[in-house]
Structure formats: C-alpha cells, structure tokens
Design a protein around this motif. Structure first.
Motif, PDB file in Angstrom:
ATOM      1  N   ALA A  84       0.831  -1.205   0.000  1.00  0.00           N
ATOM      2  CA  ALA A  84       0.000   0.000   0.000  1.00  0.00           C
ATOM      3  C   ALA A  84       0.865   1.254   0.000  1.00  0.00           C
ATOM      4  CB  ALA A  84      -0.930  -0.005   1.212  1.00  0.00           C
ATOM      5  N   ALA A  85       1.941   1.242   0.789  1.00  0.00           N
ATOM      6  CA  ALA A  85       2.833   2.409   0.849  1.00  0.00           C
ATOM      7  C   ALA A  85       3.490   2.668  -0.490  1.00  0.00           C
ATOM      8  CB  ALA A  85       3.893   2.185   1.936  1.00  0.00           C
ATOM      9  N   LEU A  88       0.869   3.904  -3.127  1.00  0.00           N
ATOM     10  CA  LEU A  88       0.484   5.289  -2.859  1.00  0.00           C
ATOM     11  C   LEU A  88       1.627   6.238  -3.198  1.00  0.00           C
ATOM     12  CD1 LEU A  88      -1.435   7.393  -1.720  1.00  0.00           C
ATOM     13  CD2 LEU A  88      -0.695   6.757   0.584  1.00  0.00           C
ATOM     14  N   LEU A 215       4.274   4.977   8.301  1.00  0.00           N
ATOM     15  CA  LEU A 215       3.419   4.737   7.146  1.00  0.00           C
ATOM     16  C   LEU A 215       2.116   5.516   7.254  1.00  0.00           C
ATOM     17  CD1 LEU A 215       3.883   0.869   6.667  1.00  0.00           C
ATOM     18  CD2 LEU A 215       5.078   2.745   5.508  1.00  0.00           C
ATOM     19  N   ALA A 219       1.006   8.475   4.695  1.00  0.00           N
ATOM     20  CA  ALA A 219      -0.252   8.328   3.969  1.00  0.00           C
ATOM     21  C   ALA A 219      -1.175   9.517   4.208  1.00  0.00           C
ATOM     22  CB  ALA A 219      -0.943   7.031   4.381  1.00  0.00           C
ATOM     23  N   CYS A 222       0.087  12.508   2.198  1.00  0.00           N
ATOM     24  CA  CYS A 222      -0.227  12.326   0.777  1.00  0.00           C
ATOM     25  C   CYS A 222      -1.708  12.565   0.498  1.00  0.00           C
ATOM     26  CB  CYS A 222       0.175  10.920   0.324  1.00  0.00           C
ATOM     27  SG  CYS A 222       1.962  10.642   0.228  1.00  0.00           S
ATOM     28  N   LEU A 260       6.953   7.399   3.028  1.00  0.00           N
ATOM     29  CA  LEU A 260       6.422   6.084   2.697  1.00  0.00           C
ATOM     30  C   LEU A 260       7.515   5.193   2.095  1.00  0.00           C
ATOM     31  CD1 LEU A 260       2.954   7.004   1.152  1.00  0.00           C
ATOM     32  CD2 LEU A 260       3.371   5.928   3.367  1.00  0.00           C
ATOM     33  N   LEU A 294      -5.489   7.933  -5.332  1.00  0.00           N
ATOM     34  CA  LEU A 294      -4.576   7.608  -4.233  1.00  0.00           C
ATOM     35  C   LEU A 294      -5.081   6.432  -3.389  1.00  0.00           C
ATOM     36  CD1 LEU A 294      -3.279  11.097  -3.024  1.00  0.00           C
ATOM     37  CD2 LEU A 294      -2.394   9.584  -4.801  1.00  0.00           C
ATOM     38  N   PRO A 295      -6.323   6.427  -2.915  1.00  0.00           N
ATOM     39  CA  PRO A 295      -6.765   5.255  -2.136  1.00  0.00           C
ATOM     40  C   PRO A 295      -6.812   3.977  -2.963  1.00  0.00           C
ATOM     41  CG  PRO A 295      -8.589   6.795  -2.482  1.00  0.00           C
ATOM     42  CD  PRO A 295      -7.342   7.503  -2.884  1.00  0.00           C
ATOM     43  N   SER A 297      -4.809   3.263  -5.425  1.00  0.00           N
ATOM     44  CA  SER A 297      -3.420   2.834  -5.595  1.00  0.00           C
ATOM     45  C   SER A 297      -2.898   2.149  -4.343  1.00  0.00           C
ATOM     46  CB  SER A 297      -2.544   4.040  -5.940  1.00  0.00           C
ATOM     47  OG  SER A 297      -2.895   4.596  -7.186  1.00  0.00           O
ATOM     48  N   ALA A 298      -3.293   2.648  -3.179  1.00  0.00           N
ATOM     49  CA  ALA A 298      -2.873   2.004  -1.931  1.00  0.00           C
ATOM     50  C   ALA A 298      -3.449   0.591  -1.827  1.00  0.00           C
ATOM     51  CB  ALA A 298      -3.302   2.854  -0.741  1.00  0.00           C
TER      52      ALA A 298
END
Length: 347
Positions: A84-85, A88, A215, A219, A222, A260, A294-295, A297-298
């Motif tokens: 996830a990191a 993102l 992390l 997040a 970001c 991240l 963004l969410p 992609s995480a």
C-alpha cells in the motif's frame, strides 16, 4: 423497432454512471485483497487446515502447521502495508513530477534509502528498526532531490525520459557504493544480500508496530495533497492562477511519498515496480482524479505485493522466491510498454 443508431455505444452506461463503475471496481479490489490475504495465510511450503488457520491466528503454535500460520499472519500484514505504501508513493510521485515513469525504484529513491541503511549499519552500528527507518527516509529524500535536480538540467526541464535516465544512472551508482560498503564487512554481507532483493520474510508484529506510525503519517500527508495534485496536473502557472500554493503542495506531497518509500524500504528492502504498475492500472480504470486514485493505488499495491509474495512461495515450493524478484518480473515488461506508449504519443 430499435435501429443501430439507437443502441448505446459500448461503455456508454459506464460513462453515464462513473460513480457506479468506481463502486464496482472498489468492490473488486477489496475482494481481490481478501483473496490475497487468505491465500497468504494458507499457502506455503506446508499445507494447513482450517482448524490450524484459526489456531495460528489466535497465536497457538502446538503443531508445525499452526506455527506456520502464526508466522504467516504478520508476514501478510507487512506485505499489505508495504504494498500500500509503495502504490500510494508511486501515484504521488507521478502526480508531483507529471511523469508517467515515476516510481520509487526507477527514480533511485529506494536505492538511496538502501545506501543510507547500510551506511548506518556499518559505520554507526545502527541495529534498531526505528533507526533504520529514520536514516532510510533521509537517504530516500537525498536521492529524490538529486535525481530531480539532474533530470531538470538542460532544455525542456524535467522530462519523463531525462528523469528515468537520471534515476537509472543514480541507482547504478548507489548500488556500486552499497557493494563497496558491504564488501568491507563480511558480518553484514549475508544479511544485506537477502534484504537488498526485497522481501517480507521474517516479519513480526514488533517490526510492524515500529514502522506503522511512519506509514500512517506519510499516507495522511499524501492524502491531504490529493486536491493539490489535481491542480498541478494542469501546470504550475494555471494551478497558481487557481489559488493553489504550488511549492507548498509539491513539497508536502514529496515529503509524504519519501516517508512512505523510506519506511517501506527499511523494513522490506528496495522493492521495485509496485509504484509504477498500480497507479497506471487504476488511472486507466477510474480516471486521473487523485482524490480517488490515491486510495485505489494504496489498495492495489497491497493486493499486488501480497499476491506476489504468495506466488514467490509457490513457484519453487518448498523453497521461496523473494517478492522483489516477482514484482520485477511483472513490472519490467510493464515499464517497457509505458516507454513505448509515451514514445508513440510524442510522434
């Protein structure tokens, strides 16, 4: 009677209802993540039964199968968090630089973090995970600044090709420096070789607890820059005209992505291509709005790295292939496809 001109074009329903399409994609990603998590707990060198899974999750280790499950649970959590990191961070880096080739591995950020960790281990005797995380963040930041500065030289500024070339050269140079540092210390060479490839083996909840605050902080930073990244996509001048604080937004997004990358590299090694593949995939599926990208992609990064770890455990069973090798096998062809696609667009 319905004529051919009366029929809706393919995908028209999706275009008319983008929110419904995104909801379906979100459901699909969540189902994929659940399947990857279950497979990660169940699959491995030893087959386990449902009773062993339940016992292992509770921490019971009376049998070998239960002990295997107890080890796989923190490994699965770490794989999901690191994935996830990286997913993102990749999306944010692509937004900050407006560069479709931006990725923590391609831009040399991961190798900068690696060199900092190795130098800290060899020269300063750093052994705790928290100290590794701090020096990795500093190394990642230094490498990112250097690559962006070099890629900005010359006519045209920081073009995608120049940034990719600067990142590749920087990564090669940092890799050589790492080898020079490690060769002088045989006591850390063996440990570093396995860590340098990138993997989540040997995970523990203690390590997860140490890296989790970094992390979460990265997040959150970001996420706060998502709306600003949408403005930056229009160009700095237009973004400033719309009232966006361009420098502040870019620095904030840059800081979140570096935190991240540094934290993920410190605990799992320099895993590449996750931040390249996942944002591109979801940009095609749900659009370019960073508030949604963004969410997604995480979540997608968590799915990819967890699934890659499962594949690495199964392809050479009972031996294991480090997850960094699996992501490289997936990401390298994807990188070539993106480069070719960008070249065609520029013609």
């Amino acid at each position: 009677m319905t004529t051919s001109t009366d029929r809706p074009a393919p995908g028209a329903a999706t275009a008319r209802h983008p929110g419904r399409a995104r909801a379906w994609w979100l459901l699909a990603v969540l189902v994929a993540l659940l399947a990857a998590v279950v497979a990660s707990v169940v699959a491995g060198a030893r087959d386990v039964a449902v009773a062993d899974v339940l016992a292992g999750v509770r921490g019971v280790e009376d049998t070998l199968a239960q002990a295997a499950v107890a080890q796989r649970v923190p490994r699965t959590v770490l794989a999901a968090l690191v994935g996830a990191a990286l997913g993102l961070a990749g999306a944010v880096m692509q937004g900050v630089t407006r560069n479709p080739l931006a990725d923590p591995g391609i831009l040399g950020v991961n190798m900068g973090a690696s060199l900092a960790v190795v130098t800290g281990m060899v020269s300063f005797g750093l052994v705790s995970a928290t100290s590794h995380i701090w020096v990795a963040i500093l190394g990642a930041a230094a490498a990112a600044v250097f690559v962006y500065a070099v890629g900005s030289l010359g006519r045209g500024g920081p073009t995608p090709l120049k940034l990719a070339l600067a990142g590749a050269v920087t990564s090669a140079a940092l890799t050589s420096l790492i080898s020079a540092v490690v060769l002088a210390r045989n006591d850390v060479a063996a440990t570093f070789r396995s860590w340098q490839i990138g993997g989540v083996g040997g995970a523990s909840f203690d390590r997860i607890g140490q890296v989790l605050p970094f992390l979460v902080a990265g997040a959150v930073v970001c996420a706060l820059t998502a709306r600003g990244l949408n403005s930056l996509a229009l160009g700095d001048d237009l973004a400033a005209g719309l009232g966006e604080r361009v420098v502040l937004t870019r620095l904030g997004a840059f800081a979140g992505a570096v935190v991240l990358c540094g934290a993920a590299t410190a605990v799992a090694g320099p895993i590449g291509f996750v931040g390249l593949v996942v944002p591109h995939l979801f940009r095609l599926l749900i659009g370019v709005d960073h508030r949604r990208l963004l969410p997604f992609s995480a979540l997608g990064g968590a799915v990819l790295l967890t699934a890659a770890d499962v594949v690495g455990r199964l392809v050479t069973r009972p031996e294991e292939v480090d997850v960094g090798i699996i992501t490289a096998l997936v990401g390298a062809p994807f990188f070539i496809w993106i480069v070719r696609r960008q070249k065609v667009r520029s013609l």
